[in-house]
Structure formats: C-alpha cells, structure tokens
Scaffold this motif. Sequence first.
Motif, mmCIF file in Angstrom:
data_model
loop_
_atom_site.group_PDB
_atom_site.id
_atom_site.type_symbol
_atom_site.label_atom_id
_atom_site.label_comp_id
_atom_site.label_asym_id
_atom_site.label_seq_id
_atom_site.Cartn_x
_atom_site.Cartn_y
_atom_site.Cartn_z
ATOM 1 N N ARG A 30 -27.350 7.761 -22.091
ATOM 2 C CA ARG A 30 -26.901 7.203 -20.874
ATOM 3 C C ARG A 30 -27.062 7.937 -19.477
ATOM 4 N N ALA A 31 -26.807 9.143 -19.691
ATOM 5 C CA ALA A 31 -27.179 10.135 -18.480
ATOM 6 C C ALA A 31 -28.367 10.040 -17.991
ATOM 7 N N VAL A 32 -29.524 10.327 -18.755
ATOM 8 C CA VAL A 32 -30.929 9.904 -18.440
ATOM 9 C C VAL A 32 -31.082 8.556 -17.743
ATOM 10 N N ILE A 33 -30.522 7.601 -18.474
ATOM 11 C CA ILE A 33 -31.131 6.302 -17.940
ATOM 12 C C ILE A 33 -30.290 6.193 -16.613
ATOM 13 N N GLY A 34 -29.091 6.502 -16.684
ATOM 14 C CA GLY A 34 -28.197 6.509 -15.282
ATOM 15 C C GLY A 34 -28.731 7.039 -14.017
ATOM 16 N N ALA A 35 -29.431 8.109 -14.472
ATOM 17 C CA ALA A 35 -30.069 8.983 -13.509
ATOM 18 C C ALA A 35 -31.332 8.148 -12.640
ATOM 19 N N SER A 40 -28.530 1.573 -8.813
ATOM 20 C CA SER A 40 -27.060 1.214 -8.996
ATOM 21 C C SER A 40 -26.794 0.994 -10.515
ATOM 22 N N HIS A 41 -25.448 1.241 -10.721
ATOM 23 C CA HIS A 41 -24.974 1.202 -12.001
ATOM 24 C C HIS A 41 -24.468 -0.174 -12.338
ATOM 25 N N GLU A 42 -24.263 -1.072 -11.344
ATOM 26 C CA GLU A 42 -23.654 -2.309 -11.374
ATOM 27 C C GLU A 42 -24.650 -3.476 -11.697
ATOM 28 N N TRP A 43 -24.336 -4.537 -12.394
ATOM 29 C CA TRP A 43 -25.227 -5.534 -12.555
ATOM 30 C C TRP A 43 -25.352 -6.200 -11.216
ATOM 31 N N PRO A 44 -26.674 -6.742 -10.979
ATOM 32 C CA PRO A 44 -27.024 -7.311 -9.794
ATOM 33 C C PRO A 44 -26.357 -8.882 -9.485
ATOM 34 N N ALA A 45 -26.474 -9.306 -8.544
ATOM 35 C CA ALA A 45 -25.803 -10.531 -8.333
ATOM 36 C C ALA A 45 -26.757 -11.589 -8.997
ATOM 37 N N GLN A 46 -28.042 -11.449 -8.897
ATOM 38 C CA GLN A 46 -28.994 -12.544 -9.384
ATOM 39 C C GLN A 46 -29.197 -12.043 -10.908
ATOM 40 N N ARG A 47 -29.537 -13.304 -11.567
ATOM 41 C CA ARG A 47 -29.614 -12.857 -12.997
ATOM 42 C C ARG A 47 -30.733 -12.083 -13.580
ATOM 43 N N LEU A 48 -30.035 -11.064 -14.348
ATOM 44 C CA LEU A 48 -31.011 -10.047 -14.913
ATOM 45 C C LEU A 48 -30.761 -10.485 -16.478
ATOM 46 N N LEU A 49 -31.569 -10.404 -17.246
ATOM 47 C CA LEU A 49 -31.586 -10.636 -18.702
ATOM 48 C C LEU A 49 -32.184 -9.470 -19.363
ATOM 49 N N ILE A 50 -31.787 -8.854 -20.384
ATOM 50 C CA ILE A 50 -32.213 -7.563 -20.825
ATOM 51 C C ILE A 50 -32.220 -8.001 -22.400
ATOM 52 N N THR A 51 -33.280 -7.556 -22.900
ATOM 53 C CA THR A 51 -33.516 -7.810 -24.455
ATOM 54 C C THR A 51 -33.265 -6.547 -25.337
ATOM 55 N N ALA A 52 -32.801 -6.758 -26.513
ATOM 56 C CA ALA A 52 -32.744 -5.749 -27.517
ATOM 57 C C ALA A 52 -32.661 -6.458 -28.923
ATOM 58 N N VAL A 53 -32.945 -5.648 -29.924
ATOM 59 C CA VAL A 53 -32.923 -6.097 -31.157
ATOM 60 C C VAL A 53 -31.899 -5.480 -32.160
ATOM 61 N N ASP A 54 -30.966 -6.047 -32.943
ATOM 62 C CA ASP A 54 -29.910 -5.471 -33.702
ATOM 63 C C ASP A 54 -30.842 -4.810 -34.734
ATOM 64 N N ALA A 55 -30.532 -3.465 -35.056
ATOM 65 C CA ALA A 55 -31.188 -2.502 -35.844
ATOM 66 C C ALA A 55 -30.861 -2.966 -37.308
ATOM 67 N N ASP A 56 -29.724 -3.555 -37.538
ATOM 68 C CA ASP A 56 -29.362 -3.988 -38.974
ATOM 69 C C ASP A 56 -29.886 -5.190 -39.303
ATOM 70 N N THR A 57 -29.813 -6.280 -38.549
ATOM 71 C CA THR A 57 -30.217 -7.814 -39.010
ATOM 72 C C THR A 57 -31.511 -8.006 -38.480
ATOM 73 N N VAL A 87 -20.829 -5.310 -21.354
ATOM 74 C CA VAL A 87 -21.350 -4.106 -21.667
ATOM 75 C C VAL A 87 -22.079 -3.629 -20.195
ATOM 76 N N SER A 88 -22.199 -2.364 -19.982
ATOM 77 C CA SER A 88 -22.529 -2.046 -18.710
ATOM 78 C C SER A 88 -24.006 -2.071 -18.532
ATOM 79 N N LEU A 89 -24.476 -1.929 -17.523
ATOM 80 C CA LEU A 89 -26.112 -2.132 -17.126
ATOM 81 C C LEU A 89 -26.691 -0.801 -17.615
ATOM 82 N N ILE A 90 -26.187 0.306 -17.558
ATOM 83 C CA ILE A 90 -26.500 1.644 -18.335
ATOM 84 C C ILE A 90 -26.586 1.265 -19.829
#
Length: 290
Positions: free
Chosen positions: A118-123, A127-144, A156-159
Amino acid sequence: MASRALVLGGGGITGAAWEVGLIAGLAARGVDLTAADLVLGTSAGALAGAQVTSGLPLAELYQAQCAPSEVTVTAAMGRALMFRYGLAVFAPGSAARARKRLGRLARASPPLAEAERRAVIGAWLPSHEWPAQRLLITAVDADTGECGTFDSSSGVSLIEAVSASSAVPGVWPPVRLNGRRWMDGGMRSAANADLAAGSERVVVLAPIWKGLRVMPGALVQCQDLVRGGSAVVLVAPDAESAAAMGRNVLDSAGRPAAARAGYAQAEAARPDVAALWSGERRPEALRPEC
C-alpha cells in the motif's frame, strides 16, 4: 447511462505511464478525456485512472511520470511464472475455472506485507481520496474467480482498491478487502471494456489489446460494445510506444520513456478520439496500430 466512458486497461507500470502520457498529450491538443462520466480502470489502468481523476493538472502528472520515481519497483515475470500462467489459462475448462487456477497461483505469491504494498501505491497516487466523478476499479476474487468492482461506495480506500486491482498473481499476493482476497483485475480481461456497456461514447486505452483464450481482448470487447450501440475508439501502443514500454512492464525505470511515447502518440490518436469525444461522428471500433 453514462454518456462518455474512459476505459484504461492493464499493462504494468510502464503501461500506466503510457496511459497518463497519452491522456496528457491529448489534453494538450484540446481533448480532455478526464471529463468522462465514468472512468473504468483495470490493474495498471486502475493506477492511471486514480492519477488522472485526482484533480492534479495533467501536465504535472505527466512531468511526474517523466521524472525518476522516489519509489522504485523492479519486479519481473520470469519464464517459470509465464509457464504457470500458460498452464492455468490453456488447461481445459471455462473462464471461471481458469481464474480459479490463477487464484491458486496468486495465493502462492511471494509474501509481502500489505502495508508495504500500500505504501508503494500510495506514493504514486497524488490523492488518496476517491474522486468526485465515478471511478470504477476491477479486481478478481482469488478464491472464487469472480470479478468484482470497487468505487467510492464500496467501503474500501482508493489505495486498497488500486492495490487489489494490480496484484499480479505470482508477483504480489492478493489483497484482503471486505473479508475476501482479491487479485489483479486483468485476470478476467486486460481491459474489461465490456463493463462500459450502455455508455454512448467509449474511449479505450489498452496497453495490452490482444486476448488470451479465456481472457477476451480489448478489440473483441470493443466490437461487442459497438454492436450494443456504443460509439467506440480503441487506442493501443504504436510501434514506438511498445518499444518504449519495454519487455519488462513491471520495471518502474521504464516509466519516463513510456510516458513520453504516449504523449507523442497522442498526435496520431487525436483525430479519431476528438471526433468521438465531441460527438461529431460515431466511428467503429478501430483496429489498433501495432
């Protein structure tokens, strides 16, 4: 329905730099993609999306990509890891089963403290806050193997969201969010452009535009969007940009060259992108120049 969507695909650290450079180059030529109603980011695109929606001027973001980073990453995907990817993707079975196999690979990734990642991504995030406009971030469940998305309402936080979306199996371990373990959103598709379905106009920036068996490529997804009624322009790295991004897209030393190449490529991309973004015409999904 979002009238305009910007889709930012995966492609490593240098891929994110190329996307930022291209967006900055287009803005300098009068086309502001950050005015999108929806910004959809996958893996590297999640990082780039968080950067370009931060409110920091694009010219400053571009200059930051071109300067040596205070945080360096020199990860790599070696032959052994690529072989394991091949086994996971090309073994018989559905896309869901392939993602489960990739999830097992992700869970066996070298250990890394989540705080360190998280420190690497944060650097790298202005900004560490979600933007006012819609930002949609994808991920995949590693178990399912299930694909999920995160936005400002996900708890969840942006980071954390960017960290999860860019957790490349075998390189970085999954990220725990809301009681689940999440890996790179590119394990479903490098672009996930189909998630912009319903948008009137879509610009897709895809460092990796080809598919891999059960992982649909950006071009195929863009063609599906066109059939669904969207106007779409797909931009992939030209020869110069591909060379600048390099063979190891996970080496942060390649950021400056990739960003500069993206900025220069904006000159050729501008006519089609500007025509679509302004609503002057409805081009078909363009085959990328590679």
